[in-house]
Design an enzyme around this catalytic site. Structure first.
Site, PDB file in Angstrom:
ATOM      1  N   LYS A  35      21.098  23.633  34.023  1.00  0.00           N
ATOM      2  CA  LYS A  35      22.066  24.078  32.951  1.00  0.00           C
ATOM      3  C   LYS A  35      22.155  23.221  31.643  1.00  0.00           C
ATOM      4  CE  LYS A  35      23.641  21.204  36.139  1.00  0.00           C
ATOM      5  NZ  LYS A  35      23.988  21.293  37.580  1.00  0.00           N
ATOM      6  N   GLY A  45      29.822  10.462  48.848  1.00  0.00           N
ATOM      7  CA  GLY A  45      28.644  11.122  48.431  1.00  0.00           C
ATOM      8  C   GLY A  45      28.668  12.306  47.648  1.00  0.00           C
ATOM      9  N   ASP A 101      28.964  18.695  32.677  1.00  0.00           N
ATOM     10  CA  ASP A 101      28.408  19.653  33.704  1.00  0.00           C
ATOM     11  C   ASP A 101      29.079  21.118  33.408  1.00  0.00           C
ATOM     12  OD1 ASP A 101      26.760  20.068  36.128  1.00  0.00           O
ATOM     13  OD2 ASP A 101      28.567  20.621  36.887  1.00  0.00           O
ATOM     14  N   ARG A 138       7.791  12.938  39.897  1.00  0.00           N
ATOM     15  CA  ARG A 138       7.510  11.460  38.982  1.00  0.00           C
ATOM     16  C   ARG A 138       6.510  10.535  40.086  1.00  0.00           C
ATOM     17  NH1 ARG A 138      13.012   9.622  37.058  1.00  0.00           N
ATOM     18  NH2 ARG A 138      13.245  10.503  39.271  1.00  0.00           N
ATOM     19  N   ARG A 139       6.966  10.510  41.149  1.00  0.00           N
ATOM     20  CA  ARG A 139       6.276   9.460  42.151  1.00  0.00           C
ATOM     21  C   ARG A 139       5.907  10.185  43.279  1.00  0.00           C
ATOM     22  NH1 ARG A 139      12.103   6.778  42.384  1.00  0.00           N
ATOM     23  NH2 ARG A 139      12.551   9.195  42.642  1.00  0.00           N
ATOM     24  N   LYS A 183      27.934  24.815  32.083  1.00  0.00           N
ATOM     25  CA  LYS A 183      27.828  26.097  32.603  1.00  0.00           C
ATOM     26  C   LYS A 183      28.851  26.980  31.782  1.00  0.00           C
ATOM     27  CE  LYS A 183      27.391  23.735  37.005  1.00  0.00           C
ATOM     28  NZ  LYS A 183      28.102  22.628  37.903  1.00  0.00           N
ATOM     29  N   GLU A 224      28.554  10.766  41.853  1.00  0.00           N
ATOM     30  CA  GLU A 224      27.270  10.102  41.782  1.00  0.00           C
ATOM     31  C   GLU A 224      27.877   8.587  41.228  1.00  0.00           C
ATOM     32  OE1 GLU A 224      24.193  11.811  39.548  1.00  0.00           O
ATOM     33  OE2 GLU A 224      24.731  13.637  40.328  1.00  0.00           O
ATOM     34  N   GLY A 249      25.842  27.072  41.646  1.00  0.00           N
ATOM     35  CA  GLY A 249      24.907  26.851  42.813  1.00  0.00           C
ATOM     36  C   GLY A 249      24.454  28.152  43.460  1.00  0.00           C
ATOM     37  N   VAL A 303      24.322  27.881  37.154  1.00  0.00           N
ATOM     38  CA  VAL A 303      25.742  28.051  37.259  1.00  0.00           C
ATOM     39  C   VAL A 303      26.195  28.072  38.560  1.00  0.00           C
ATOM     40  CG1 VAL A 303      27.775  29.178  36.137  1.00  0.00           C
ATOM     41  CG2 VAL A 303      25.682  29.311  34.964  1.00  0.00           C
TER      42      VAL A 303
END
Ligand code: NDP
Ligand code: HSE
Length: 440
Positions: free
Chosen positions: A112, A194, A208, A54-55, A212, A197, A141, A139
C-alpha cells in the site's frame, strides 16, 4: 502484449516472488498446497522460478534452490511472467516493479505504501507494455474490496467509502472501550500480544490507513489521490475520558478512513479523503467491528449500502488476496485479455479538510452559573454551527457540558473549539471528537 512463457512443451506461468516474510511465506505454502487446484482454475500450472529475500540463510522452510538475494536478476529472467511483490516499502521495490512492468511482466503487489504514492507511474508502465497491475491485498488484507470497487461497482456511482482499515488501532480502541484503560497501557498490551509493532507509528499515527484510503478514493472516484492528499489524525491523543464520553452517548470511538464526494459552497464537487478517530453510534455496523478486524462500508447510488468485513492483516489472510490476484493475472495470460486499467478520467480536486462537512462532539468543563450555556451556544452560533444535542452534568462548583453539532465545515467547527478553549466562561475543553454515522 505479454505472452506466458513455455517451459519445454508444458504451458506454465513463471512467477518471481519478492519477499518471503509474514505474507510471502504463506504465499509459498498456498502455492504448494493448492498447486493442483490452481492449475485447474488457471488452465496452466504456476511455477515458482525464485524467491528473493534479504537474508537467504533465514529461510529454512522454503526450497533453498529457489532463494536468491538478487531480486533484479530474478525479475529479469526470461521465464518469469508474473512478479509477486510482498517486500514492502518504496525502494528497491519501485524500481524492480517498474522494470518488470516495462518488460511486459504482470505485477501482483500487497504494497500500500508504494501504491499510495506511485500508482500513476506503475499504471503507466503497465499500460505501455500491456501488463497487469493487481493489488487486492494492499487494502484490508483478505477482504475483497479493491475488486468490488474497481470492477463490481464499475457501473454504479460510488458516493462514499468508510472503513476501519487498520487492525492494530482497532484492537487498541476496542480494548480501551471494553476495559476503560488509557491509550498508553493499551498500546503496551497490544505490543505484548503481538498486535502492535515495536515502532507503531505507521499504525497509530494513521499512515497505514491513509495509504489505504488513498488507494480506495482513487478507485472509487476515478481520480488520482495520493497518501499526501489524505488528511490524517491518529489515535495517540484518544484518552480514557474520550472513550467514556462516547460511551455516555451510546457510542464507541473508531479510527475511520473516509472517502466521499463533497460539494463545496462554490457548488464544485470534490473528493474528501481523511483518516481520523470518530465517535460512532453503537447501532452503526462499523461500531461492532472489534479487535484486529477490518470492515469497509461502500455507498453507491444504485447499489445502496454494502459492507465488507474480515481479517485485514496476517500472513494467510493476506496471502489469500495475493493468490486471488495471481490467479486472475495468470488466467489473463492463458486465455487472453487484461485486467482493468487505472481510471482517473474524473480528475476531481481533493477537498481541504477545512472545507469538509463534519460533525463534532465537544465536552467542556464550565462554571455552573447563569449565562454560561448561552455563551457557549453563542460561540457555535457565531460560526453558523447548529447544535444537535446539549447535555449538562452538574458536579460540585462546576458542570460538564456536552455539545454535539449538526454538520458544518470542519474549519468552522475547529475554530469554535479554539474559541471555546480560550473563553473565560470555559474552564477546560476535555474532549473533542468528530462524529460519524448518525445522531448519537
Ligand atoms: P515482512 O517484513 O514479514 O517480510 C518482508 C520480506 O521482504 C522478507 O522476507 C525480507 O527478507 C524481504 N526483503 C526485504 N528487503 C528486501 C530486498 N531489498 N530484496 C528482497 N527481499 C527483501 O513483511 P510482510 O510480509 O508483513 O509484508 C509484506 C508486504 O505486504 C508489505 O508491503 C505489507 O505492507 C503488505 N501487507 C502485509 C500484511 C501483514 O499482515 N503482514 C497485510 C497486508 C499487506 P528477509 O526475510 O530475508 O529479511
Ligand atoms: N499494520 C496493519 C494493521 C496491517 O494493523 O492493520 C497491514 O496492513
Amino acid at each position: 502484449m505479454n505472452q506466458h512463457r513455455n517451459s519445454g512443451d508444458e504451458r506454465c506461468i513463471g512467477v518471481a516472488l519478492l519477499g518471503c516474510g509474514t505474507v510471502g511465506s504463506e504465499v509459498v505454502r498456498l502455492l504448494e498446497s493448492q498447486a493442483a487446484e490452481l492449475t485447474a482454475r488457471i488452465g496452466a500450472p504456476i511455477v515458482l522460478r525464485g524467491i528473493a529475500v534479504r537474508r537467504a540463510n533465514r529461510h529454512r522452510d522454503v526450497p533453498a534452490e529457489l532463494l536468491t538475494t538478487d531480486a533484479a536478476a530474478l525479475v529479469a529472467r526470461d521465464d518469469v511472467d508474473v512478479v509477486v511483490e510482498v517486500v514492502g516499502g518504496i525502494e528497491p521495490v519501485r524500481t524492480l516493479l517498474l522494470t518488470a512492468l516495462r518488460a511486459g511482466k504482470s505485477v501482483v503487489t500487497a504494497n500500500k505504501a508504494l501504491l499510495a504514492e506511485y500508482t500513476a507511474e506503475l499504471a503507466e508502465a503497465a499500460d505501455a507494455s500491456g501488463a497487469d497491475l493487481y493489488f487486492e491485498a494492499a487494502v484490508a488484507g483478505a477482504i475483497p474490496i479493491v475488486r468490488p470497487v474497481r470492477e463490481s461497482l464499475a457501473g454504479d456511482r460510488i458516493t462514499k467509502v468508510v472503513g476501519i482499515l487498520n487492525g492494530t488501532t482497532n484492537f487498541i480502541l476496542s480494548a480501551m472501550d471494553s476495559t476503560g484503560a488509557g491509550y498508553a497501557e493499551t498500546l503496551e498490551e497490544a505490543g505484548r500480544l503481538g498486535y502492535a509493532e515495536a515502532d507503531p507509528t505507521a499504525d497509530v499515527d494513521g499512515f497505514d490507513a491513509a495509504a489505504k484510503a488513498a488507494i480506495l478514493a482513487s478507485l472509487a472516484f476515478h481520480t488520482r489521490v495520493t497518501a499526501a492528499d489524505v488528511y490524517r489524525e491518529g489515535i495517540r491523543a484518544i484518552s480514557a475520558s474520550d472513550i467514556a464520553a462516547a460511551k455516555a452517548l451510546d457510542c464507541t470511538v473508531k479510527l475511520l478512513a473516509l472517502c466521499e464526494r463533497v460539494v463545496g459552497e462554490d457548488g464544485v464537487e470534490r473528493v474528501s479523503a481523511r483518516v481520523h478517530p470518530a465517535m460512532v453510534p453503537r447501532a452503526h455496523p462499523l461500531a461492532a467491528v472489534d479487535g484486529a478486524f477490518n470492515a469497509v462500508v461502500v455507498e453507491a447510488e444504485a447499489a445502496g449500502r454494502l459492507m465488507f468485513y474480515g481479517q485485514g492483516a496476517g500472513g494467510a489472510p493476506t496471502a489469500s488476496a495475493v493468490l486471488g490476484d495471481l490467479v486472475s493475472v495468470s488466467r489473463n495470460l492463458v486465455h487472453g485479455g487484461r485486467g482493468p486499467r487505472e481510471s482517473t478520467y474524473a480528475e476531481l480536486e481533493v477537498a481541504d479538510m477545512g472545507q469538509t462537512p463534519t460533525r463534532y462532539h465537544v465536552s467542556l468543563d464550565v462554571p455552573d452559573r447563569a449565562g454560561v450555556l448561552a455563551a457557549v451556544a453563542g460561540e457555535f452560533a457565531k460560526r453558523d454551527v447548529s447544535i444537535s444535542v446539549v447535555r449538562q452534568i452538574g458536579h460540585g462548583e462546576g458542570a460538564s457540558l456536552v455539545v454535539v453539532t449538526h454538520t458544518a465545515s470542519d474549519a468552522a467547527l475547529a475554530d469554535t473549539v479554539a474559541a471555546l478553549s480560550d473563553a473565560p466562561f470555559v474552564t477546560a475543553v476535555t474532549s473533542v471528537l468528530r462524529v460519524e454515522g448518525g445522531t448519537p
